[in-house]
Design a protein around this motif. Structure first.
Motif, PDB file in Angstrom:
ATOM      1  N   ASP A  98     -69.364 -36.367  18.331  1.00 51.43           N
ATOM      2  CA  ASP A  98     -69.215 -36.587  19.926  1.00 51.43           C
ATOM      3  C   ASP A  98     -68.226 -35.813  20.278  1.00 51.43           C
ATOM      4  N   THR A  99     -68.454 -34.810  21.294  1.00 53.63           N
ATOM      5  CA  THR A  99     -67.540 -34.202  21.875  1.00 53.63           C
ATOM      6  C   THR A  99     -67.418 -34.251  23.555  1.00 53.63           C
ATOM      7  N   GLY A 100     -67.640 -35.543  23.782  1.00 54.29           N
ATOM      8  CA  GLY A 100     -67.476 -36.042  25.255  1.00 54.29           C
ATOM      9  C   GLY A 100     -68.121 -35.257  26.435  1.00 54.29           C
ATOM     10  N   SER A 157     -65.231 -40.126  20.909  1.00 57.38           N
ATOM     11  CA  SER A 157     -64.866 -38.617  21.755  1.00 57.38           C
ATOM     12  C   SER A 157     -63.751 -38.168  21.786  1.00 57.38           C
TER      13      SER A 157
END
Length: 275
Positions: free
Chosen positions: A240-242, A226
């Motif tokens: 994965d953008t958190g 992330s």
């Protein structure tokens, strides 16, 4: 249409909003989830049930949090303070959900893209990665699952050797496919740092920056990282953008030739605070 989607981590509301934004149809489309389906988010049970109902329309990879759920269910690991797995472990359909989970993949393909949760060591090419994944998948689906889960954790061995056997070999494969961020030019694994790509520990680099890695030129899509954020190249996608940290849930929309037509994102409410 094929969609590649980043880490869900139990954020079922965000998943539903993303499916609406994509106009997703299970009879027409495929949603390839890149692992970490559960944990830390507010609705891990609902997320698993939703993906299970989608069946073949949602092929999923296993991430480190998904393996953690299996380990907790078999007494090989205790849930941590920030885990949100209890609702699954106490659910009446627990066994069906866990059986579905252990039959998911550790590596896959979609329109020319190699799909992994975390990364690939420089010594492996596409075929090696898929073959190594199948070795672990066979154990996850077999009668030796509980014993393996009790021995799965650990950072050794930290280098690939084709002569590795038994638990050491399987542990290395799991660590690469579900935990890898940084490694050395020789493929030594590093697990202490979870920072962004620019904060590599001395002697290490992001796995996808290793010179002469055997997957160079092979399109690879992954999640897990992330702090790396969205990365998009012709042969690399980091998705994965958190979501669970209050970022967004991201999907790459593939065109008929396997190119990325667009990135679709939905904002997510923060469920966990870093640290």
């Amino acid at each position: 249409m094929n969609y590649l989607i980043g880490d869900l981590q139990g954020c079922c509301d965000a998943l539903e909003r993303l499916l609406l934004a994509l106009d997703f149809s299970p009879s027409r489309d495929r949603l390839h989830c890149l692992g970490d389906l559960v944990n830390r988010g507010p609705a891990s049970l609902s997320t698993l049930r939703r993906l299970q109902r989608l069946g073949d329309a949602a092929p999923c990879l296993l991430g480190n949090h998904d393996l953690h759920l299996l380990a907790a269910a078999h007494g090989a690991r205790k849930p941590g303070k920030s885990d949100t797995l209890r609702e699954i472990l106490d659910a009446p359909d627990r066994e069906a959900l866990l059986d579905w989970l252990r039959h998911q993949r550790l590596a896959g393909e979609a329109q020319g893209w190699l799909l992994v949760h975390a990364g690939v060591v420089p010594q492996w090419d596409r075929d090696d990665t898929l073959a190594r994944a199948r070795e672990v998948e066979a154990v996850l689906r077999g009668p030796d699952l509980p014993g393996f889960l009790h021995e799965m954790y650990g950072n050794e061995p930290d280098r690939w050797d084709p002569g590795l056997t038994g638990t050491a070999r399987l542990r290395f494969i799991v660590n690469v496919l579900t935990r890898l961020r940084f490694c050395s030019a020789q493929g030594q694994l590093e697990f202490k740092s979870k920072d962004g790509a620019g904060e590599a520990p001395a002697g290490f680099m992001p796995w996808f920056e290793v010179p002469h890695r055997r997957t160079a030129g092979q399109p690879v899509a992954f999640g897990h990282w992330s702090t790396l954020g969205l990365q998009q190249r012709p042969d690399l996608l980091a998705l994965d953008t958190g979501c669970v940290w209050g970022g967004s849930l991201s999907a790459a929309v593939l065109d008929d030739h396997g190119g990325v037509r667009e990135i679709v994102q939905v904002p997510c409410e923060q469920a966990q605070k870093p640290g």
